[in-house]
Design an enzyme around this catalytic site. Structure first.
Site: not given
Length: 468
Positions: A40, A118, A184, A186, A447
């Site tokens: 995909t 490719g 990690g 992050g 508002h």
């Protein structure tokens, strides 16, 4: 031998940078081929990154809100149970809708999707090997490398996507982990860690640096750590992973902090220590492409590499690994190829963390401004003083604006709170037009809206905030 096909441009990679570049190329009248080896289009972002993670974040937020907060609104339900297969199926439908949408846009714009792997060769020749082994060759006037990035693995803990997970495996779990260790602190680790925490997992985040979310404004990080800990995430900052091993259905992670070592045990480990350029089919050395220290392809502000008529965009060129950055780089590359005046500038690109509360950042942190030696002023406004946030029951966080003390030019914007990913665009526009904090302050905001917090922070730069 069959002569190569000769489109104007070949793009290697069909992720956000590649597919957007292809569409822009077609709009500019260029005959366009986009090479993508996955089944995909959409790349990491659409298939195993931005889109599926946001779908699970949304679903898990609904689950937790229903369990913990729905009764506060006078809506009472019975026992709330998790149907993880249905949640995963919904995520897959969202992803499928996006990938089908990209395919439709390719047909609409008459873009050729070259399905296969490719390989770029000298002379702008691109050989595409299909799943059946057949090879189609293109010789393009211009080539754009958009091959993206892949998750970085730990040498002692390779991905198996069963117990040791990358973002790919963490999105397709069929059961909630009992204990998920996230290596990690992050964006990826915190977002996916948040998903599984909400769904019932015990989640421990191990971060080598002193804080999570390295590179973000210190005030925002401090607030985020406080909120995430209150939600139940265990944050082990300043902690180094020494080694790890898998044993059947368990993973053992050896860690060290301040000289003390211990071993943590989990049934799943998510390794989220960063990403590296994906150069499959791109032999940079053989092609003569200049690269940086981390293997990223070197480009100028028009996305040109040092090889004539070869451009590169997105994660493969490093910098901020963001889909919207890659998209814009793709647009710039195609406009340059088409002979238009276009260049890339990165000053006002927003970065977002889709935890709850969300986090958004544009421009410089306060520390960066301080280090530059510029005099500056700061305006802050908490969501606890915002009427719309109160009605929603989402009052965590604040908006913080940093402006030059002499010119009032906006230097940085840092937000943590409800849906601040949507509030950020106003400030990005302000940065693009070199607006001052006063420009934002005198702009009337509807508002009650969350965006009023942005105006109040701008007013606060000159000490004029109304509601605090």
């Amino acid at each position: 031998m069959v002569d190569p096909l000769s489109p104007d441009v070949v793009i290697i990679g069909g992720g956000p940078g590649g597919y957007v570049a292809a569409i822009r190329a077609a709009q500019l009248g260029l005959s366009t081929v986009c090479v993508e080896m996955d089944a995909t289009l959409g790349g990491t972002c659409v298939n195993v990154g931005c889109i599926p993670s946001k779908a699970l974040l949304q679903s898990s937020e609904h689950f937790e809100f229903t369990r913990l907060h729905l009764a506060e609104h006078g809506v009472r339900v019975g026992d709330v149970t998790l149907d993880l297969p249905t949640m995963q199926q919904r995520k897959d439908r969202v992803v499928s809708a996006n990938t089908r949408g990209i395919e439709y846009l390719f047909r609409k714009n008459k873009i050729t999707w070259a399905k296969g792997r490719g390989t770029l060769k000298p002379g702008n020749v691109v050989a595409v090997q299909g799943s059946d082994g057949s090879i189609t060759t293109y010789r393009a006037r211009d080539v754009v490398i958009a091959t993206g990035s892949v998750p970085s693995a730990l040498p002692f803990l390779p991905f198996d996507e069963e117990r040791v997970l990358s973002n790919v495996g963490a999105l397709v779990l069929t059961e909630v982990p009992q204990h998920l260790i996230v290596i990690g602190g992050g964006v990826v680790g915190l977002e996916l860690g948040s998903v599984w925490r909400r769904l019932g997992a015990r989640v421990t985040v191990i971060e080598m640096l002193p804080t999570i979310l390295a590179g973000n404004d210190a005030e925002v990080v401090k607030e985020a750590e406080k909120v995430f800990r209150a939600q139940g995430l265990v944050l082990r900052t300043g902690t180094r992973v020494l080694g790890a091993r898998r044993d059947s259905d368990r993973v053992f992670v050896d860690v060290e902090k301040d000289g003390a070592t211990e071993t943590l045990t989990a049934d799943r480990v998510l390794v989220a220590v960063g990403r590296k350029p994906a150069l499959a089919g791109i032999d940079a050395e053989a092609l003569g492409l200049a690269t940086g220290k981390r293997g990223e392809i070197t480009v100028d502000s028009q996305m040109r590499t040092n090889v004539p008529h070869v451009y590169a965009i997105g994660d493969v060129v490093g910098g901020m690994l963001l889909a919207h950055k890659a998209e814009e780089e793709g647009v710039v590359a195609m406009e340059v190829i088409a002979g238009k005046k276009s260049h890339m500038h990165y000053r006002s690109i927003p970065s977002i963390v889709y935890t709850w509360p969300e986090i958004a950042a544009i421009g410089l942190t306060e520390q960066q401004v301080k280090d530059s030696g510029r005099e500056y002023r700061v305006g802050r406004f908490p969501f606890s003083a915002n009427a719309r946030a109160r009605t929603a029951g989402e009052t965590t966080g604040f908006v913080k604006l940093i402006a030059d003390a002499k010119t009032d030019a906006l230097l940085g914007a840092h937000l943590i709170g409800p849906t601040v990913s949507e509030l950020a665009s106003e400030l990005v526009l302000a940065f693009e037009y070199d607006a001052s904090s006063e420009d934002v302050a005198i702009t009337i905001h509807a508002h009650p809206t969350l965006s009023e917090a942005t105006r109040e922070a701008a007013l606060g730069v000159s000490g004029r905030a109304i509601h605090i």
